[in-house]
Scaffold this motif. Structure first.
Motif, mmCIF file in Angstrom:
data_model
loop_
_atom_site.group_PDB
_atom_site.id
_atom_site.type_symbol
_atom_site.label_atom_id
_atom_site.label_comp_id
_atom_site.label_asym_id
_atom_site.label_seq_id
_atom_site.Cartn_x
_atom_site.Cartn_y
_atom_site.Cartn_z
ATOM 1 N N UNK A 9 0.836 -1.202 0.000
ATOM 2 C CA UNK A 9 0.000 0.000 0.000
ATOM 3 C C UNK A 9 0.873 1.255 0.000
ATOM 4 N N UNK A 10 1.883 1.272 0.852
ATOM 5 C CA UNK A 10 2.798 2.412 0.904
ATOM 6 C C UNK A 10 3.567 2.553 -0.411
ATOM 7 N N UNK A 11 4.037 1.432 -0.943
ATOM 8 C CA UNK A 11 4.767 1.458 -2.218
ATOM 9 C C UNK A 11 3.889 1.996 -3.339
ATOM 10 N N UNK A 12 2.628 1.549 -3.385
ATOM 11 C CA UNK A 12 1.702 2.026 -4.429
ATOM 12 C C UNK A 12 1.500 3.534 -4.312
ATOM 13 N N UNK A 13 1.340 4.032 -3.095
ATOM 14 C CA UNK A 13 1.134 5.465 -2.903
ATOM 15 C C UNK A 13 2.367 6.267 -3.314
ATOM 16 N N UNK A 14 3.544 5.772 -2.968
ATOM 17 C CA UNK A 14 4.786 6.468 -3.331
ATOM 18 C C UNK A 14 4.989 6.448 -4.845
ATOM 19 N N UNK A 15 4.790 5.280 -5.460
ATOM 20 C CA UNK A 15 4.936 5.194 -6.921
ATOM 21 C C UNK A 15 3.913 6.059 -7.640
ATOM 22 N N UNK A 17 2.495 8.772 -6.524
ATOM 23 C CA UNK A 17 2.891 10.175 -6.342
ATOM 24 C C UNK A 17 4.046 10.531 -7.277
ATOM 25 N N UNK A 18 5.023 9.640 -7.368
ATOM 26 C CA UNK A 18 6.167 9.894 -8.261
ATOM 27 C C UNK A 18 5.722 9.953 -9.716
ATOM 28 N N UNK A 19 4.873 9.005 -10.127
ATOM 29 C CA UNK A 19 4.384 9.002 -11.513
ATOM 30 C C UNK A 19 3.619 10.281 -11.836
ATOM 31 N N UNK A 20 2.861 10.765 -10.890
ATOM 32 C CA UNK A 20 2.051 11.968 -11.123
ATOM 33 C C UNK A 20 2.892 13.236 -11.039
ATOM 34 N N UNK A 21 3.701 13.361 -9.987
ATOM 35 C CA UNK A 21 4.422 14.612 -9.735
ATOM 36 C C UNK A 21 5.712 14.741 -10.555
ATOM 37 N N UNK A 22 6.326 13.623 -10.887
ATOM 38 C CA UNK A 22 7.614 13.670 -11.589
ATOM 39 C C UNK A 22 7.582 12.779 -12.832
ATOM 40 N N UNK A 23 6.494 12.852 -13.567
ATOM 41 C CA UNK A 23 6.323 11.989 -14.740
ATOM 42 C C UNK A 23 7.480 12.070 -15.731
ATOM 43 N N UNK A 46 -0.110 7.351 -12.566
ATOM 44 C CA UNK A 46 0.024 7.864 -11.200
ATOM 45 C C UNK A 46 -1.321 8.104 -10.541
ATOM 46 N N UNK A 47 -2.249 8.695 -11.285
ATOM 47 C CA UNK A 47 -3.602 8.914 -10.755
ATOM 48 C C UNK A 47 -4.250 7.573 -10.432
ATOM 49 N N UNK A 48 -4.115 6.602 -11.340
ATOM 50 C CA UNK A 48 -4.702 5.276 -11.107
ATOM 51 C C UNK A 48 -4.118 4.629 -9.856
ATOM 52 N N UNK A 49 -2.798 4.715 -9.700
ATOM 53 C CA UNK A 49 -2.159 4.111 -8.529
ATOM 54 C C UNK A 49 -2.626 4.787 -7.233
ATOM 55 N N UNK A 50 -2.729 6.103 -7.246
ATOM 56 C CA UNK A 50 -3.174 6.817 -6.044
ATOM 57 C C UNK A 50 -4.628 6.495 -5.712
ATOM 58 N N UNK A 51 -5.477 6.439 -6.729
ATOM 59 C CA UNK A 51 -6.876 6.070 -6.491
ATOM 60 C C UNK A 51 -6.984 4.649 -5.953
ATOM 61 N N UNK A 52 -6.212 3.747 -6.527
ATOM 62 C CA UNK A 52 -6.254 2.364 -6.072
ATOM 63 C C UNK A 52 -5.726 2.256 -4.637
ATOM 64 N N UNK A 103 2.559 -6.267 -7.106
ATOM 65 C CA UNK A 103 1.305 -5.942 -6.416
ATOM 66 C C UNK A 103 0.359 -7.141 -6.422
ATOM 67 N N UNK A 104 0.307 -7.862 -7.530
ATOM 68 C CA UNK A 104 -0.539 -9.067 -7.586
ATOM 69 C C UNK A 104 -0.062 -10.073 -6.546
ATOM 70 N N UNK A 105 1.232 -10.323 -6.496
ATOM 71 C CA UNK A 105 1.765 -11.299 -5.542
ATOM 72 C C UNK A 105 1.540 -10.854 -4.099
ATOM 73 N N UNK A 106 1.668 -9.557 -3.846
ATOM 74 C CA UNK A 106 1.447 -9.075 -2.473
ATOM 75 C C UNK A 106 -0.010 -9.250 -2.057
ATOM 76 N N UNK A 107 -0.917 -9.177 -3.012
ATOM 77 C CA UNK A 107 -2.332 -9.352 -2.678
ATOM 78 C C UNK A 107 -2.650 -10.808 -2.350
ATOM 79 N N UNK A 108 -1.767 -11.716 -2.755
ATOM 80 C CA UNK A 108 -1.964 -13.138 -2.490
ATOM 81 C C UNK A 108 -1.247 -13.601 -1.225
#
Length: 120
Positions: A9-15, A17-23, A46-52, A103-108
Motif C-alpha cells: 500500500x505504501x509502495x503504491x502510494x509512493x509510486x 505520487x512519483x508518476x504523477x508529480x515527476x512523470x 500515477x492517478x490510477x495508482x493513487x486512487x487504487x 502488487x498481484x503477488x502481495x495481494x496473495x
C-alpha cells in the motif's frame, strides 16, 4: 494488516505520487526518454495508482480487493504485450510489468496479523 500488504500500500502510494508529480523523470528513468506520449501516460498511471491505494485497502471487502488484483494483473499482462511488440517502450513496459506483478503477488500473501509490530 500484513506487513506485505502494508508495504504494498505504501509502495503504491509512493509510486503513484512519483508518476504523477515527476512523470518526465520517471519516464526518462524507465524508458530512457520522456517523450510526448510517455509523460501523460505516466501521469494517468500515477492517478490510477493513487486512487487504487486510497480505495483498495487490506481492510476493504474481498470483492474490492479482488477487483484491485485483477486491475494489477491486467496492467502486468498489457505491459508484457507492449514489451513484446515495441522495442522502443520495452524497458519501461518490463519495469511496469514487474511492479504490477509485485502488487498481484502481495495481494496473495497470507493474512498474518500484526501484534505489537511483529507477525504472530
Amino acid at each position: 494488516m500484513t506487513v506485505v500488504r502494508r508495504g504494498a500500500l505504501l509502495t503504491r502510494a509512493v509510486l503513484g505520487t512519483a508518476d504523477l508529480a515527476a512523470a518526465p523523470l520517471v519516464a526518462a528513468l524507465e524508458n530512457g526518454e520522456a517523450g510526448p506520449l510517455t509523460v501523460p501516460v505516466y501521469r494517468v498511471l500515477g492517478v490510477r495508482q493513487l486512487l487504487q491505494a486510497a480505495v483498495v485497502r487490506p481492510s476493504s471487502p474481498a470483492a474490492l480487493r479482488t477487483a484491485g488484483t485483477i486491475v494489477d494483473a491486467l496492467h502486468a499482462a498489457s505491459m508484457v504485450a507492449l514489451a513484446l511488440r515495441s522495442r522502443h517502450y520495452r524497458s519501461g513496459a518490463i519495469v511496469q510489468a514487474a511492479i504490477a506483478t509485485g502488487f498481484v503477488l502481495s495481494s496473495l500473501s497470507p493474512r498474518t496479523r500484526l501484534v505489537g509490530g511483529r507477525p504472530w
